[in-house]
Write a protein that holds these residues in place. Structure first.
Motif, PDB file in Angstrom:
ATOM      1  N   TYR A 435      -9.534  13.673  -3.451  1.00  0.00           N
ATOM      2  CA  TYR A 435      -8.954  12.150  -3.182  1.00  0.00           C
ATOM      3  C   TYR A 435      -8.548  11.203  -2.182  1.00  0.00           C
ATOM      4  CZ  TYR A 435     -10.408  13.904  -7.484  1.00  0.00           C
ATOM      5  OH  TYR A 435     -10.460  14.417  -8.275  1.00  0.00           O
ATOM      6  N   LEU A 436      -8.821  10.551  -1.339  1.00  0.00           N
ATOM      7  CA  LEU A 436      -9.387   9.820  -0.609  1.00  0.00           C
ATOM      8  C   LEU A 436      -8.559   8.247  -0.639  1.00  0.00           C
ATOM      9  CD1 LEU A 436     -11.254  11.287   2.697  1.00  0.00           C
ATOM     10  CD2 LEU A 436      -9.311  12.477   1.567  1.00  0.00           C
ATOM     11  N   GLN A 437      -7.692   7.840  -0.811  1.00  0.00           N
ATOM     12  CA  GLN A 437      -7.467   6.616  -1.015  1.00  0.00           C
ATOM     13  C   GLN A 437      -5.985   6.408  -1.047  1.00  0.00           C
ATOM     14  OE1 GLN A 437      -8.843   7.241  -4.807  1.00  0.00           O
ATOM     15  NE2 GLN A 437      -7.133   6.424  -6.125  1.00  0.00           N
ATOM     16  N   ALA A 438      -5.894   4.710  -1.206  1.00  0.00           N
ATOM     17  CA  ALA A 438      -4.039   4.214  -1.157  1.00  0.00           C
ATOM     18  C   ALA A 438      -3.828   3.940  -1.784  1.00  0.00           C
ATOM     19  CB  ALA A 438      -4.078   2.517  -0.341  1.00  0.00           C
ATOM     20  N   GLU A 439      -3.963   4.569  -3.367  1.00  0.00           N
ATOM     21  CA  GLU A 439      -3.549   4.371  -4.467  1.00  0.00           C
ATOM     22  C   GLU A 439      -3.719   5.524  -4.760  1.00  0.00           C
ATOM     23  OE1 GLU A 439      -2.107   2.258  -5.371  1.00  0.00           O
ATOM     24  OE2 GLU A 439      -2.651   0.593  -3.748  1.00  0.00           O
ATOM     25  N   ASN A 440      -2.127   6.424  -5.907  1.00  0.00           N
ATOM     26  CA  ASN A 440      -1.717   7.240  -6.644  1.00  0.00           C
ATOM     27  C   ASN A 440      -3.606   8.191  -7.538  1.00  0.00           C
ATOM     28  OD1 ASN A 440      -1.408   9.235  -8.431  1.00  0.00           O
ATOM     29  ND2 ASN A 440       0.667   9.404  -7.583  1.00  0.00           N
ATOM     30  N   PRO A 441      -3.926   7.765  -7.503  1.00  0.00           N
ATOM     31  CA  PRO A 441      -4.987   8.303  -8.372  1.00  0.00           C
ATOM     32  C   PRO A 441      -4.557   8.738 -10.114  1.00  0.00           C
ATOM     33  CG  PRO A 441      -5.145  10.530  -7.335  1.00  0.00           C
ATOM     34  CD  PRO A 441      -3.764   9.148  -6.403  1.00  0.00           C
ATOM     35  N   GLY A 442      -3.570   9.482 -10.097  1.00  0.00           N
ATOM     36  CA  GLY A 442      -2.776   9.536 -11.170  1.00  0.00           C
ATOM     37  C   GLY A 442      -2.215  11.032 -11.291  1.00  0.00           C
ATOM     38  N   PRO A 443      -0.960  11.579 -11.858  1.00  0.00           N
ATOM     39  CA  PRO A 443      -0.769  12.491 -12.376  1.00  0.00           C
ATOM     40  C   PRO A 443      -1.728  13.263 -12.791  1.00  0.00           C
ATOM     41  CG  PRO A 443       0.155  11.353 -13.713  1.00  0.00           C
ATOM     42  CD  PRO A 443      -1.037  10.455 -13.460  1.00  0.00           C
ATOM     43  N   LYS A 445      -4.565  13.995 -10.779  1.00  0.00           N
ATOM     44  CA  LYS A 445      -5.640  14.230  -9.130  1.00  0.00           C
ATOM     45  C   LYS A 445      -4.368  14.567  -7.941  1.00  0.00           C
ATOM     46  CE  LYS A 445      -9.371  11.785 -11.533  1.00  0.00           C
ATOM     47  NZ  LYS A 445     -10.343  10.946 -10.980  1.00  0.00           N
ATOM     48  N   GLU A 446      -2.966  13.508  -8.530  1.00  0.00           N
ATOM     49  CA  GLU A 446      -2.109  13.434  -7.746  1.00  0.00           C
ATOM     50  C   GLU A 446      -2.079  15.312  -6.723  1.00  0.00           C
ATOM     51  OE1 GLU A 446       2.630  13.576  -7.329  1.00  0.00           O
ATOM     52  OE2 GLU A 446       1.889  11.252  -8.121  1.00  0.00           O
ATOM     53  N   SER A 447      -2.248  16.417  -6.852  1.00  0.00           N
ATOM     54  CA  SER A 447      -2.394  17.675  -6.631  1.00  0.00           C
ATOM     55  C   SER A 447      -3.133  17.310  -4.999  1.00  0.00           C
ATOM     56  CB  SER A 447      -2.692  18.322  -6.954  1.00  0.00           C
ATOM     57  OG  SER A 447      -3.954  18.851  -7.746  1.00  0.00           O
ATOM     58  N   ASN A 448      -4.270  16.674  -5.352  1.00  0.00           N
ATOM     59  CA  ASN A 448      -5.467  16.574  -4.493  1.00  0.00           C
ATOM     60  C   ASN A 448      -6.061  15.295  -3.762  1.00  0.00           C
ATOM     61  OD1 ASN A 448      -5.913  19.063  -6.092  1.00  0.00           O
ATOM     62  ND2 ASN A 448      -8.264  18.803  -6.539  1.00  0.00           N
ATOM     63  N   TRP A 449      -4.693  14.563  -3.629  1.00  0.00           N
ATOM     64  CA  TRP A 449      -4.801  12.868  -3.355  1.00  0.00           C
ATOM     65  C   TRP A 449      -4.317  13.112  -1.802  1.00  0.00           C
ATOM     66  CZ3 TRP A 449      -0.124   9.568  -4.149  1.00  0.00           C
ATOM     67  CH2 TRP A 449      -0.100   8.632  -2.761  1.00  0.00           C
ATOM     68  N   LEU A 450      -4.799  12.639  -0.740  1.00  0.00           N
ATOM     69  CA  LEU A 450      -4.126  12.509   0.316  1.00  0.00           C
ATOM     70  C   LEU A 450      -4.291  11.227   0.904  1.00  0.00           C
ATOM     71  CD1 LEU A 450      -3.604  13.669   3.004  1.00  0.00           C
ATOM     72  CD2 LEU A 450      -5.946  13.833   4.069  1.00  0.00           C
ATOM     73  N   PRO A 451      -3.581  10.422   0.815  1.00  0.00           N
ATOM     74  CA  PRO A 451      -2.888   9.173   1.044  1.00  0.00           C
ATOM     75  C   PRO A 451      -3.125   8.427   2.168  1.00  0.00           C
ATOM     76  CG  PRO A 451      -0.614  10.323  -0.151  1.00  0.00           C
ATOM     77  CD  PRO A 451      -1.737  11.404   0.542  1.00  0.00           C
ATOM     78  N   ALA A 452      -4.138   7.183   1.696  1.00  0.00           N
ATOM     79  CA  ALA A 452      -4.374   5.931   3.006  1.00  0.00           C
ATOM     80  C   ALA A 452      -4.094   5.057   2.944  1.00  0.00           C
ATOM     81  CB  ALA A 452      -5.991   6.109   2.427  1.00  0.00           C
ATOM     82  N   PRO A 453      -4.147   4.492   4.472  1.00  0.00           N
ATOM     83  CA  PRO A 453      -3.565   3.069   4.211  1.00  0.00           C
ATOM     84  C   PRO A 453      -4.155   2.512   3.780  1.00  0.00           C
ATOM     85  CG  PRO A 453      -4.310   4.062   6.475  1.00  0.00           C
ATOM     86  CD  PRO A 453      -4.616   4.905   5.711  1.00  0.00           C
ATOM     87  N   LYS A 454      -3.798   1.749   3.900  1.00  0.00           N
ATOM     88  CA  LYS A 454      -4.975  -0.355   2.880  1.00  0.00           C
ATOM     89  C   LYS A 454      -6.033  -0.611   4.160  1.00  0.00           C
ATOM     90  CE  LYS A 454      -0.713  -1.428  -0.363  1.00  0.00           C
ATOM     91  NZ  LYS A 454      -1.507  -1.038  -1.654  1.00  0.00           N
ATOM     92  N   ASP A 455      -5.803   0.155   5.153  1.00  0.00           N
ATOM     93  CA  ASP A 455      -6.636  -0.492   5.841  1.00  0.00           C
ATOM     94  C   ASP A 455      -7.652   0.588   6.676  1.00  0.00           C
ATOM     95  OD1 ASP A 455      -4.558  -0.290   7.536  1.00  0.00           O
ATOM     96  OD2 ASP A 455      -4.227  -1.707   8.841  1.00  0.00           O
ATOM     97  N   ASP A 456      -7.905   0.716   7.623  1.00  0.00           N
ATOM     98  CA  ASP A 456      -8.894   2.234   8.188  1.00  0.00           C
ATOM     99  C   ASP A 456      -8.333   2.512   8.272  1.00  0.00           C
ATOM    100  OD1 ASP A 456     -10.959   0.275   8.668  1.00  0.00           O
ATOM    101  OD2 ASP A 456     -11.144  -0.736  10.479  1.00  0.00           O
ATOM    102  N   PHE A 457      -9.535   4.274   8.371  1.00  0.00           N
ATOM    103  CA  PHE A 457      -8.141   4.974   8.816  1.00  0.00           C
ATOM    104  C   PHE A 457      -9.170   6.373   9.106  1.00  0.00           C
ATOM    105  CE2 PHE A 457      -9.521   5.587   4.134  1.00  0.00           C
ATOM    106  CZ  PHE A 457     -10.526   6.456   3.777  1.00  0.00           C
ATOM    107  N   VAL A 458      -8.939   7.441   9.379  1.00  0.00           N
ATOM    108  CA  VAL A 458      -9.916   8.374  10.476  1.00  0.00           C
ATOM    109  C   VAL A 458      -9.207  10.043   9.793  1.00  0.00           C
ATOM    110  CG1 VAL A 458      -9.861   8.993  12.145  1.00  0.00           C
ATOM    111  CG2 VAL A 458      -9.629   7.402  12.212  1.00  0.00           C
ATOM    112  N   LEU A 459     -10.326  10.476   9.540  1.00  0.00           N
ATOM    113  CA  LEU A 459     -10.035  11.959   9.147  1.00  0.00           C
ATOM    114  C   LEU A 459     -10.158  13.136  10.236  1.00  0.00           C
ATOM    115  CD1 LEU A 459     -12.216  11.363   5.668  1.00  0.00           C
ATOM    116  CD2 LEU A 459      -9.237  11.201   6.061  1.00  0.00           C
ATOM    117  N   MET A 460      -9.545  13.787  10.004  1.00  0.00           N
ATOM    118  CA  MET A 460      -9.531  15.319  11.076  1.00  0.00           C
ATOM    119  C   MET A 460      -9.470  16.406  10.075  1.00  0.00           C
ATOM    120  SD  MET A 460      -7.856  16.361  14.177  1.00  0.00           S
ATOM    121  CE  MET A 460      -8.623  14.444  15.027  1.00  0.00           C
ATOM    122  N   LEU A 461     -10.705  17.293  10.287  1.00  0.00           N
ATOM    123  CA  LEU A 461     -10.035  18.887   9.612  1.00  0.00           C
ATOM    124  C   LEU A 461     -10.427  19.195  11.022  1.00  0.00           C
ATOM    125  CD1 LEU A 461     -13.726  18.511   7.449  1.00  0.00           C
ATOM    126  CD2 LEU A 461     -11.822  19.370   6.674  1.00  0.00           C
TER     127      LEU A 461
END
Length: 486
Positions: A435-443, A445-461
């Motif tokens: 889960y890629l988002q700014a807000e915590n998705p909940g307990p 899903k939190e283990s799979n949460w990658l916190p995002a900024p509130k504006d633009d972001f970039v991902l790298m594998l």
């Protein structure tokens, strides 16, 4: 610059200092043009020869300027160390770190520069246990000529010699020889680390046991000599900006000097003939006042034309098959060795000096779910991996979140990556959602949460030691999945 080109700009960014980081800057710097007051336009043949020669020499000149930036110190400190001595990076950067774009939180760097024109250097590596590590060595042309590590040599203690192109002596028993085609060598080592205090301590102990000594001092007490500091060296301007700012005459003068100890490969004969048209002959100094007016103007015009052509390979290289754009992810598996593909070599130097062999690492990068789109923290995204389809690697993989400028994102969990070391929660069918988002998705899903900024972001594998047989990103039988908006 197109969104796709900006994405490529961080695909293979593995640089170690602010000087190197700016090799990834969007600033190309000033370029030369024809001398004022002249009308002797170069012929098409001369113009092409000059541009081809510039592209050919760009990696070698960039490596030299990078070496100067990273060795301009009396003793090892920060990201610098004198020639023949190791820089040992001790921790991962935080979200406040701004010196290097696209930092990683997977491996700690252990790197050194060597001049093997006079004698070899002997490098000793301790038993690494079961830990993933690699010690790739780049020659002056940025080709990886050896990559000892868990993938290739195993993790037992080992000792190897880096020998120069003309060296023919005898090595001590039990020492493996890696012959560099050039006198200039960059050992750009990486050691896996979880980032916990305990694992930092374990990796630091391993780093301290990786040593290098000249062959003449092997087996004897050895104290490396202090380095020298050149006060005239520009320590503020980025390496790429400094190289790009060289006018044509200065660039080819520098290239000619470097060719003396870093000879062209046998297969480079056609481009060596192009160099000769400009008056640049391996082993000889270049006299910028010697060429006729047409040749001088071709040399003067070469930087501007080449500096347009090299970054354009971000998109042109996709059509040529050197780069790939799949499911919103941009990456290349043509790094580390280039043969006579000089434009790809120059392009990788431009966007990510120090690139590994694809067998060691591949770095898909995505700025948005589709071309022309950007990820935004105002939305919620998911990366879905079907059961058994997580990135196929023999080393490890990670997914890193960056802000729009390719820096880590500050967040309450201090979590900058998701990887195999996380306790990822599987769905009922064995698939995995990240889960890629700014807000915590909940307990749940939190283990799979990658916190995002509130504006633009970039991902790298990052795929370390990717599979070379199906499923594999190298042969195209595995592809990074699309990122979808919820």
């Amino acid at each position: 610059m197109t969104p796709r080109a900006r994405t490529v700009l961080a695909v293979l960014v593995l640089l170690l200092s602010s000087a190197l980081a700016a090799c990834n800057s969007d600033k190309a710097g000033p370029a030369a043009s024809s001398a004022p007051g002249t009308s002797a336009a170069p012929s098409a043949d001369l113009a092409t020869a000059a541009v081809d020669a510039y592209i050919y020499g760009y990696p070698l000149v960039t490596m030299e300027y990078t070496r100067r930036a990273l060795t301009n110190t009396v003793e090892p400190q920060g990201t610098q160390a004198p020639m023949g001595q190791f820089v040992r990076m001790r921790e991962y950067p935080s979200a406040q770190f701004r010196a290097v774009t696209a930092p990683n939180a997977d491996t700690l760097y252990t790197q050194a520069w060597f001049d093997v024109s006079r004698e070899p250097y002997i490098v000793s590596v301790p038993d690494m246990g079961d830990r993933y590590f690699l010690l790739p060595m780049l020659d002056g042309w940025t080709n990886v000529f050896a990559s000892p590590g868990k993938r290739t040599t195993g993790t037992k203690a080992q000792t190897f010699a880096i020998t120069g192109p003309g060296w023919t002596g005898t090595l001590p028993e039990g020492v493996t020889e890696y012959k560099s085609p050039t006198a200039l060598v960059w050992l750009l080592g990486r050691i896996y680390c979880t980032g916990t205090p305990e694992d930092y301590a374990a990796v630091h102990a391993l780093q301290d046991k990786i040593t290098a000594v000249p062959l003449s001092s092997y087996g004897k007490p050895y104290t490396p000599p202090p380095g020298t500091v050149d006060p005239a060296l520009d320590t503020k301007a980025a390496v790429r900006e400094q190289v790009n700012a060289l006018d044509g005459a200065a660039f080819f003068t520098e290239l000619a000097k470097l060719l003396k100890d870093n000879p062209p490969a046998a297969g480079d004969a056609p481009v060596v003939a192009e160099l000769a048209k400009l008056g640049v002959v391996p082993g000889q100094d270049f006299d910028p006042g010697k060429p006729d007016l047409q040749t001088a103007n071709a040399i003067a015009d070469a930087p501007r034309a080449a500096q347009t052509k090299i970054p354009a390979w971000a998109t042109d290289g996709i059509a040529a098959g050197d780069n790939q754009f799949i499911n919103g992810w941009l990456f290349t598996t043509r790094t580390g060795t280039y043969g006579t593909n000089f434009l790809q070599r120059a392009y990788i130097t431009w966007v990510g000096l120090g690139a590994n062999l694809p067998e060691d690492a591949v770095y898909p990068t995505s700025e948005g779910p589709a071309q022309g789109q950007k990820y935004s923290g105002a939305n919620k995204y998911v990366v879905h991996f079907n059961k058994g389809e997580l990135p196929p690697v023999q080393g490890f993989w990670s997914l890193t979140m960056y802000d729009a400028d390719y820096f880590f994102v500050d967040n309450p969990l201090n979590r900058y990556t998701l990887s195999q070391r996380n306790q990822l929660k599987e769905n009922a069918d064995g698939s995995v959602d990240l889960y890629l988002q700014a807000e915590n998705p909940g307990p749940d899903k939190e283990s799979n949460w990658l916190p995002a900024p509130k504006d633009d972001f970039v991902l790298m594998l990052r795929l370390y030691w990717p599979n070379t047989t199906p499923p594999s990103i190298i042969d195209g039988t595995w592809k990074p999945p699309a990122v979808t908006q919820q």
